[in-house]
Design a protein around this motif. Structure first.
Motif, mmCIF file in Angstrom:
data_model
loop_
_atom_site.group_PDB
_atom_site.id
_atom_site.type_symbol
_atom_site.label_atom_id
_atom_site.label_comp_id
_atom_site.label_asym_id
_atom_site.label_seq_id
_atom_site.Cartn_x
_atom_site.Cartn_y
_atom_site.Cartn_z
ATOM 1 N N SER A 137 0.690 -1.357 -0.007
ATOM 2 C CA SER A 137 -0.171 0.065 -0.102
ATOM 3 C C SER A 137 0.793 1.314 0.184
ATOM 4 C CB SER A 137 -0.758 -0.075 1.159
ATOM 5 O OG SER A 137 -1.953 -1.219 1.049
ATOM 6 N N ILE A 138 1.872 1.275 0.943
ATOM 7 C CA ILE A 138 2.675 2.375 0.829
ATOM 8 C C ILE A 138 3.423 2.828 -0.433
ATOM 9 C CG2 ILE A 138 4.969 3.319 1.971
ATOM 10 C CD1 ILE A 138 3.819 1.802 4.646
ATOM 11 N N VAL A 139 4.040 1.726 -1.096
ATOM 12 C CA VAL A 139 4.755 1.691 -2.262
ATOM 13 C C VAL A 139 3.846 2.117 -3.279
ATOM 14 C CG1 VAL A 139 5.939 0.390 -4.073
ATOM 15 C CG2 VAL A 139 6.439 0.314 -1.611
ATOM 16 N N GLY A 140 2.454 1.577 -3.318
ATOM 17 C CA GLY A 140 1.596 1.982 -4.203
ATOM 18 C C GLY A 140 0.948 3.189 -4.248
ATOM 19 N N PHE B 211 -7.441 -0.236 -0.948
ATOM 20 C CA PHE B 211 -6.950 -0.576 0.118
ATOM 21 C C PHE B 211 -7.741 -1.968 0.843
ATOM 22 C CE2 PHE B 211 -5.849 -0.152 4.870
ATOM 23 C CZ PHE B 211 -4.706 -0.900 4.915
ATOM 24 N N ARG B 212 -9.309 -1.449 0.413
ATOM 25 C CA ARG B 212 -10.251 -2.591 0.960
ATOM 26 C C ARG B 212 -10.232 -3.843 0.066
ATOM 27 N NH1 ARG B 212 -15.518 -1.984 -0.492
ATOM 28 N NH2 ARG B 212 -14.913 0.261 -0.447
ATOM 29 N N ILE B 213 -10.039 -3.618 -1.165
ATOM 30 C CA ILE B 213 -9.574 -4.847 -2.025
ATOM 31 C C ILE B 213 -8.508 -5.424 -1.840
ATOM 32 C CG2 ILE B 213 -9.419 -5.406 -4.586
ATOM 33 C CD1 ILE B 213 -11.457 -3.017 -5.234
ATOM 34 N N ALA B 214 -7.479 -4.773 -1.603
ATOM 35 C CA ALA B 214 -6.005 -5.433 -1.314
ATOM 36 C C ALA B 214 -6.115 -6.187 -0.015
ATOM 37 C CB ALA B 214 -5.079 -4.240 -1.322
ATOM 38 N N SER B 215 -7.160 -5.679 0.864
ATOM 39 C CA SER B 215 -6.761 -6.489 2.322
ATOM 40 C C SER B 215 -7.044 -7.916 1.862
ATOM 41 C CB SER B 215 -7.894 -5.896 3.278
ATOM 42 O OG SER B 215 -9.073 -5.817 2.637
ATOM 43 N N PRO C 154 -3.872 -3.137 -6.954
ATOM 44 C CA PRO C 154 -5.051 -2.355 -6.708
ATOM 45 C C PRO C 154 -4.984 -0.985 -5.989
ATOM 46 C CG PRO C 154 -5.061 -4.301 -5.373
ATOM 47 C CD PRO C 154 -3.695 -4.364 -6.276
ATOM 48 N N VAL C 155 -4.037 -1.058 -5.260
ATOM 49 C CA VAL C 155 -3.851 0.370 -4.371
ATOM 50 C C VAL C 155 -3.319 1.476 -5.443
ATOM 51 C CG1 VAL C 155 -2.515 1.400 -2.480
ATOM 52 C CG2 VAL C 155 -3.603 -0.663 -2.153
ATOM 53 N N PHE C 156 -2.277 0.866 -6.215
ATOM 54 C CA PHE C 156 -1.909 1.947 -7.319
ATOM 55 C C PHE C 156 -2.838 2.463 -8.289
ATOM 56 C CE2 PHE C 156 -0.015 2.889 -11.498
ATOM 57 C CZ PHE C 156 0.941 3.698 -11.078
ATOM 58 N N LEU C 157 -3.489 1.399 -8.818
ATOM 59 C CA LEU C 157 -4.545 1.757 -9.777
ATOM 60 C C LEU C 157 -5.682 2.725 -9.212
ATOM 61 C CD1 LEU C 157 -4.698 -1.390 -11.852
ATOM 62 C CD2 LEU C 157 -3.667 0.619 -12.493
ATOM 63 N N ASN C 158 -6.138 2.393 -8.098
ATOM 64 C CA ASN C 158 -7.258 3.218 -7.370
ATOM 65 C C ASN C 158 -6.822 4.553 -7.179
ATOM 66 O OD1 ASN C 158 -9.866 1.451 -7.065
ATOM 67 N ND2 ASN C 158 -8.332 0.161 -6.890
ATOM 68 N N THR C 159 -5.712 4.391 -6.395
ATOM 69 C CA THR C 159 -5.147 5.796 -5.762
ATOM 70 C C THR C 159 -4.775 6.837 -7.018
ATOM 71 O OG1 THR C 159 -4.060 4.941 -4.037
ATOM 72 C CG2 THR C 159 -3.219 6.992 -4.693
ATOM 73 N N LEU C 160 -4.295 6.062 -8.269
ATOM 74 C CA LEU C 160 -3.966 6.865 -9.282
ATOM 75 C C LEU C 160 -5.408 7.491 -9.980
ATOM 76 C CD1 LEU C 160 -2.008 8.115 -11.159
ATOM 77 C CD2 LEU C 160 -1.998 6.074 -12.535
ATOM 78 N N ARG C 161 -6.217 6.654 -10.028
ATOM 79 C CA ARG C 161 -7.666 7.147 -10.520
ATOM 80 C C ARG C 161 -8.309 8.378 -9.549
ATOM 81 N NH1 ARG C 161 -13.220 3.515 -11.109
ATOM 82 N NH2 ARG C 161 -14.379 4.986 -12.002
ATOM 83 N N GLY C 162 -7.979 8.142 -8.503
ATOM 84 C CA GLY C 162 -8.524 9.074 -7.618
ATOM 85 C C GLY C 162 -7.954 10.549 -7.683
#
Length: 255
Positions: free
Chosen positions: A74-77, A183-187, A136-144
């Motif tokens: 998550s941190i790296v993403g 983050f929720r998906i990644a958990s 998923p963290v990278f893609l969702n964060t970038l989209r946001g």
């Protein structure tokens, strides 16, 4: 009304779960289904009740590896997503990298990491979970990060805000719901990835290795009891991340 809605939200899945278990038990008894095909819920529950400490110890170890992978990925993403949103070159470089990681199977990564970091270390399992989480963290964060309206960006430029100031005060708050979704998906992915990595070597511990050991000794009810422990572990990860998301949304609402 809220209490009734909350009660339905909690009671309905419980009733459905009990009905599914009852039907499962009935089918196994009526059709005399063999344990190697699928044991009955009563047999699984008995095995679970006889070895709760062992199942808990295995689940805690798998959970720790999943947690380390979840935090690292998550941190790296998030960091890479912020860089990709700020610097176009980074975005162009990371796009094929993420696409490549998304199609790499865990079964191929785990043995390689065991060779690199040693078969007695948990590092390989944690890295497998981290890679699964990163995507998923990278893609969702970038989209946001890309959801900020142009007028808000123009306003920050009018105030002569630096790129980091604009990201911290405008972009990140807008992207926060997307971050928590990733983050929720990644958990759940972290738990699944850590468990699957245990099948392909490494220390003789964790839920994955326990399932393999139980199946090899034809103790199918115990194997399913470990599966139940893995399910509870995944639900715990999901519920915690969901609770964090709800708390963050409430804090934003009060802010």
């Amino acid at each position: 009304m809220r209490g009734a809605t909350a009660a339905r939200t909690v009671v309905a899945p419980i009733v459905l779960g009990i009905a599914a278990l009852a039907l499962w038990q009935l089918v196994v008894v009526v059709f005399d289904v063999k344990p190697f095909v699928i044991p009955s819920p009563l047999a699984i529950g008995t095995a679970f009740g006889q070895t709760p400490d062992t199942i808990l110890a295995s689940a805690l170890l798998t959970g720790w590896n999943a947690l380390v992978g979840l935090m690292l990925g998550s941190i790296v993403g998030i960091l890479f997503a912020v860089l990709a949103a700020l610097v176009r070159v980074v975005d162009q470089i990371t796009a094929p990298l993420v696409a490549g990681l998304a199609v790499v199977p865990i079964v191929a990564l785990a043995p390689v990491f065991y060779t690199m970091f040693g078969a007695n270390a948990q590092t390989a399992r944690q890295l497998v979970a981290a890679i699964a989480v990163f995507i998923p963290v990278f893609l969702n964060t970038l989209r946001g990060l890309r959801q900020v309206r142009p007028v808000h960006r123009d306003l920050m430029k009018a105030y002569a805000a630096s790129p980091w100031q604009a990201t911290r005060t405008v972009t990140l708050p807008v992207a926060l719901p997307y971050v928590f979704t990733g983050f929720r998906i990644a958990s759940s992915l972290a738990v699944i990835s850590a468990l699957v990595a245990e099948y392909f070597g490494g220390p003789i511990d964790g839920v994955g290795r326990a399932i393999t050991s139980a199946v090899s000794s034809s103790n199918y009810a115990l194997a399913w009891a470990y599966v139940g422990g893995a399910i509870l572990l995944g639900l715990a990860f999901y519920c915690v991340t969901l609770a964090l998301e709800i708390l963050a949304n409430r804090h934003r609402g009060h802010a």
